[in-house]
Design a protein around this motif. Structure first.
Motif, mmCIF file in Angstrom:
data_model
loop_
_atom_site.group_PDB
_atom_site.id
_atom_site.type_symbol
_atom_site.label_atom_id
_atom_site.label_comp_id
_atom_site.label_asym_id
_atom_site.label_seq_id
_atom_site.Cartn_x
_atom_site.Cartn_y
_atom_site.Cartn_z
ATOM 1 N N LEU A 196 0.864 -1.177 0.000
ATOM 2 C CA LEU A 196 0.000 0.000 0.000
ATOM 3 C C LEU A 196 0.904 1.231 0.000
ATOM 4 O O LEU A 196 1.675 1.454 0.940
ATOM 5 N N ASP A 197 0.815 2.027 -1.046
ATOM 6 C CA ASP A 197 1.715 3.164 -1.237
ATOM 7 C C ASP A 197 1.029 4.463 -0.821
ATOM 8 O O ASP A 197 0.026 4.857 -1.407
ATOM 9 N N LEU A 198 1.570 5.128 0.188
ATOM 10 C CA LEU A 198 0.998 6.379 0.673
ATOM 11 C C LEU A 198 1.720 7.609 0.123
ATOM 12 O O LEU A 198 1.334 8.738 0.440
ATOM 13 N N SER A 199 2.725 7.399 -0.698
ATOM 14 C CA SER A 199 3.484 8.544 -1.207
ATOM 15 C C SER A 199 2.633 9.512 -2.032
ATOM 16 O O SER A 199 2.892 10.725 -1.999
ATOM 17 N N PRO A 200 1.590 9.060 -2.783
ATOM 18 C CA PRO A 200 0.780 10.036 -3.521
ATOM 19 C C PRO A 200 0.032 11.017 -2.616
ATOM 20 O O PRO A 200 -0.414 12.067 -3.078
ATOM 21 N N TYR A 201 -0.108 10.674 -1.354
ATOM 22 C CA TYR A 201 -0.865 11.526 -0.428
ATOM 23 C C TYR A 201 0.063 12.229 0.556
ATOM 24 O O TYR A 201 -0.395 12.800 1.547
ATOM 25 N N SER A 202 1.350 12.191 0.268
ATOM 26 C CA SER A 202 2.345 12.736 1.182
ATOM 27 C C SER A 202 2.987 13.984 0.595
ATOM 28 O O SER A 202 2.968 14.200 -0.615
ATOM 29 N N SER A 203 3.587 14.782 1.470
ATOM 30 C CA SER A 203 4.235 16.013 1.032
ATOM 31 C C SER A 203 5.500 15.701 0.253
ATOM 32 O O SER A 203 6.038 14.594 0.314
#
Length: 267
Positions: A196-203
């Motif tokens: 699960l990749d959270l980088s698209p929702y990260s600064s």
């Protein structure tokens, strides 16, 4: 007292001497602090979880306060605990004035992210995340007071993750208001087991590894007034999945973990 009871519960579970362990002692102690959860009526698992985390955080923080001099020598913050170290993340809400384009950032800590379910048919966890992190308009009664313009102005607001927790908990908002009545959404939500990749929702300066793996699921069957909670948990050593359904603790296949009744997801 709550932390001690919780510790005893964990010890009993991991000693492996019983087919199942009742959390009755912890529930009794915890109910003294939070009378709502001492009643034999259906309560919300997400609200219960937040109260448990807060109760344990306060208890462990007090223990750390007793060791303040040792912690100060190591440069540790007095407001932290093992709970904040594991579960606490931080969001930043970027608020943009649509007249002068000034951006104001408002930080906010979280332990559970409550995600809207954007479809009544079928959707994915990524769809829920996209909905949560999309830009929203602030108009009419929701206008901001812009410091630079000196008046109320329309604006946009968009959340980003500035610090991701080691364990992130997602709450699927299945209970919603519809036509002045509260009802339960039974929309199937698919969720990944790994990567699960959270980088698209990260600064942009978010540099930690943002890939997560599923480790537990809390399920709710039934309706808004009457239902049943169960849990799926992944054993940290064997990597096998187990179903916890009252006194029934059984090993299950990986495919059985994907369910239409998921309410809380732990990654």
């Amino acid at each position: 007292e709550s932390a001690t009871a919780f510790g005893c519960l964990m010890s009993d579970m991991w000693l492996g001497e019983f087919d199942y362990v009742s959390p009755e002692a912890f529930h009794s102690v915890f109910g003294k602090r939070y009378p709502t959860f001492s009643r034999r009526t259906q309560q919300d698992a997400q609200e219960f979880l937040i109260c448990v985390l807060d109760e344990l955080h306060q208890a462990f923080k007090e223990v750390r306060a007793q060791l303040a001099s040792a912690e100060a020598s190591r440069g540790s913050g007095s407001g932290t605990s093992i709970i904040t170290q594991l579960f606490e993340g931080q969001l930043s809400y970027g608020i943009t004035c649509l007249k002068c384009k000034t951006i104001t950032n408002r930080p906010e800590s979280f332990t559970v992210l409550s995600l809207p379910i954007p479809s009544s048919r079928v959707c994915s966890l990524e769809d829920c995340l996209e909905c949560f992190f999309q830009s929203d308009m602030l108009t009419r009664n929701n206008q901001i007071h812009c410091y630079w313009c000196g008046t109320n102005q329309d604006a946009t607001v968009k959340a980003t993750i500035t610090r991701a927790p080691q364990i992130i908990i997602f709450h699927l908002k299945r209970f919603a208001w519809q036509d002045k009545h509260r009802s339960k959404l039974s929309t199937p939500v698919s969720y990944p087991f790994n990567n699960l990749d959270l980088s698209p929702y990260s600064s942009t300066y978010f540099y930690n590894n943002a890939l997560y793996s599923l480790c537990a699921v809390v399920n709710h069957t039934g309706d808004i007034d009457y239902g049943h909670y169960t849990a799926f948990c992944k054993h940290s050593s064997t990597k096998h999945w187990y179903s916890f359904d009252d006194v029934q603790v059984t090993k299950i296949s990986d495919s059985a973990v994907q369910t239409d009744t998921a309410y809380l997801l732990f990654y």
